[in-house]
Design an enzyme around this catalytic site. Structure first.
Site, PDB file in Angstrom:
ATOM      1  CE1 TYR A  84       0.978  -1.104   2.430  1.00 29.90           C
ATOM      2  CE2 TYR A  84       2.645   0.610   2.268  1.00 29.90           C
ATOM      3  CZ  TYR A  84       2.309  -0.725   2.314  1.00 29.90           C
ATOM      4  OH  TYR A  84       3.293  -1.667   2.245  1.00 29.90           O
ATOM      5  CD  GLU A  85      -1.564   0.935  -2.287  1.00 32.11           C
ATOM      6  OE1 GLU A  85      -2.469   1.403  -2.997  1.00 32.11           O
ATOM      7  OE2 GLU A  85      -0.388   1.334  -2.349  1.00 32.11           O
ATOM      8  N   GLY A  86      -5.795   2.004   0.814  1.00 34.22           N
ATOM      9  CA  GLY A  86      -7.160   1.967   1.324  1.00 34.22           C
ATOM     10  C   GLY A  86      -7.168   1.248   2.653  1.00 34.22           C
TER      11      GLY A  86
END
Length: 598
Positions: free
Chosen positions: A442-444
């Site tokens: 997550y978060e890229g």
């Protein structure tokens, strides 16, 4: 239950002996009164909260998970989570590094990062609830109107309300240009938001009176793609002009994701059904505002894996000292016992030292980034502020991807130390592995971070910021280049620094001819860059340790630091040679594979 002792001694070492943050803060009017004793006192109490309040809830929270009432759309968090959050709020912890203008304590970001490392070690799933609130606070502090700041920031600062960020949609993850959520302007200046968001961490819960969702959506006349995205505040309960809560808004939880880990955090499917929202910043400029939150979150995710690496290491070390199995290859060491403790075996030590080296290197990098943010925000010299911001931008994808990849390596290694016991629940080790796994996604995803580093942060400005970091390495080499005791730490970093220039230029030239070459090399490139940065900080930590020992300091902490540094450079740092060779193999071996992948 797993043990956890906050690594405050090592935090002191990085902050006060390596970075000397208190001396630097004297040059910043905002933090001029912050001294070593203040920092240490705050962290001492923060460590108690983490180990005494949050740690006991980690395994039970994982087992119980969150529960959705489908009739009311309300989510109940695991037993004890709500009470722990009340203690967190009562202790003033949400306000630690927030602006005093909105009720914050105004302490440096460095202090807050140390605190959050300890929270993540103790209970990552719980820590995500207040962690995301910090990102929402930062985005509104930077881009909100005065009215929005007045209504929202004091309550996010106090912990009365929490925050989320709502980006992902069922058909749209990283590629935000594809998002479909709509925002219809209303006569009173508000907007009606309609759409669906998924994977929203802390998206619904029972721990705070209100949840402030920051939502990306499209205006009716918005251009296609990422240039047509706007950002909106959509609170769970609508806000009256005096700041009190009004009626329930049209935003609710439609379901909870069933996940591999972080079960104690409510990862929600959020439905927006004509929810009332207010615009943050300029129309169609939402990504600029949201990136404030996303970049804060990316550094926060690196801190999550750092916390898990530390707690996994501590438990594996304690187990290795206690568990009796076999005899040392060089002869019995515990002659009064039927077998030796497994810590005598070379490969057990390799696994333990891998986790220790990645934890301590990660701590140095993460606190350096936090210190750069403090300088970017509060240093009186505009040039220093600008350069600090540039370095943070360069290092953020490394913090996110390198630390989380290392966390995956380290937590798996520490579980391996336990043998079969590590694979069963009661020791807690398998939970550290499961909880860490999301941090790489997550978060890229870490591939996205790698593309950001090589494509945007390095090649995008012809390596200008990377060269600034190279000057820091050159300065250290100049200081210690003739010091024979430092040669084993300085020489590898200096050599890789020289190679990095050629390596980057070569990949840039290839990428200019064929963009696929950047995609093929990016993941390897980030890991090489991560070792370059870690190598620099390990050399600086060794430098301090050698000076203390030369001055007659007999604290075994410094010998331990040197031994870990030697292990890092001998066993982990050499990975860079293979990575550069792999990156140079090019895109063809990946892309000319239609038959293989048919």
């Amino acid at each position: 239950m797993p043990l956890y002792n906050p690594p405050i001694r090592d935090m002191h070492f990085v902050m006060h002996e390596v970075l000397k943050v208190a001396d630097e803060y004297k040059t910043m009017p905002r933090h001029a009164e912050v001294d070593v004793d203040t920092i240490n006192a705050v962290l001492e109490e923060g460590g108690k909260f983490a180990s005494e309040v949050l740690l006991p809830l980690n395994i039970s929270g994982d087992e119980e998970g969150c529960t959705l009432d489908r009739d009311t759309h309300e989510v109940a968090t695991p037993k004890g989570f709500k009470q722990a959050f009340a203690q967190y709020v009562e202790g003033g912890w949400p306000a630690l590094s927030c602006d005093p203008a909105y009720g914050g304590q105004g302490l440096p970001i460095v202090v807050n990062q140390c605190f959050f490392e300890m929270l993540n070690s103790a209970n990552q799933a719980w820590t995500m609830y207040p962690g995301l609130s910090h990102g929402a606070y930062e985005a509104l502090h930077a881009h909100g109107t005065e009215e929005q700041k007045r209504l929202y920031l004091p309550r996010l600062t106090s912990g009365e309300w929490t925050g989320t960020m709502c980006l992902t949609e069922p058909h749209c993850g990283t590629d935000l240009g594809l998002l479909r959520t709509k925002a219809e302007p209303q006569a009173d200046g508000t907007y009606r938001i309609t759409g669906q968001k998924i994977f929203i961490s802390a998206g619904e819960h029972d721990m705070a009176a209100n949840i402030v969702h920051l939502v990306l959506a499209r205006l009716p006349d918005a251009p296609a793609g990422s240039k047509g995205i706007s950002l909106f505040i959509v609170p769970k309960y609508r806000i009256q002009p005096d700041g009190t809560l009004g009626e329930r808004n049209g935003v609710y939880c439609g379901g909870l994701e069933h996940k591999m880990g972080i079960h104690g955090n409510a990862t929600a499917q959020i439905v927006l059904d004509g929810a009332v929202g207010t615009l943050v910043g300029q129309p169609n400029k939402g990504l600029q505002a949201m990136f404030v939150m996303m970049n804060a979150a990316r550094i926060g995710v690196g801190m999550q894996s750092l916390g898990l690496t530390e707690v996994a290491y501590q438990n594996a070390l304690a187990y290795a000292k206690d568990r009796l199995q076999s005899r040392s290859l060089s002869g019995p060491k515990a002659k009064d016992k039927p077998a030796d403790p497994i810590i005598v075996h070379p490969d057990v030590r390799r696994m333990l030292l891998t986790a220790k080296a990645y934890a301590e290197g990660g701590r140095a990098l993460n606190l350096y980034c936090a210190f750069l943010i403090d300088r970017e925000l509060h240093h009186p010299d505009e040039k220093v502020r600008k350069e600090s911001g540039e370095l943070v931008a360069l290092l953020t994808p490394i913090v996110k991807a390198f630390l989380t990849d290392n966390g995956h390596i380290a937590t798996n290694a520490c579980m391996q130390v336990f043998g079969g016991h590590g694979y069963v629940k009661e020791w807690g080790m398998e939970q550290f592995v499961r909880d860490n796994r999301i941090n790489m996604i997550y978060e890229g995803t870490n591939t996205i971070q790698s593309l950001d580093l090589l494509g945007r942060k390095v090649l995008g400005n012809q390596g200008a910021t990377l060269k600034k970091f190279g000057k820091m390495i050159a300065k250290l080499v100049e200081e210690e280049g003739v010091n024979e005791q430092m040669a084993e730490f300085i020489n590898p970093v200096a050599y890789l620094g020289e190679q990095m220039t050629k390596f980057t230029t070569e990949l840039g030239f290839r990428g200019f001819q064929n963009a696929e070459e950047v995609g093929a090399a990016a993941v390897d490139y980030l890991r090489v860059a991560g070792h370059l940065v870690f190598g620099y900080f390990w050399a600086r930590m060794a430098q301090v340790a050698l000076r203390e020992i030369a001055a007659g300091n007999t604290d075994p902490f410094y010998q331990g630091k040197l031994q870990t540094a030697r292990f890092y450079f001998a066993r982990l740092f050499p990975e860079t040679a293979a990575l550069m060779r792999s990156a140079r193999s090019g895109a063809k071996v990946l892309m000319d594979t239609d038959a293989a992948l048919a």
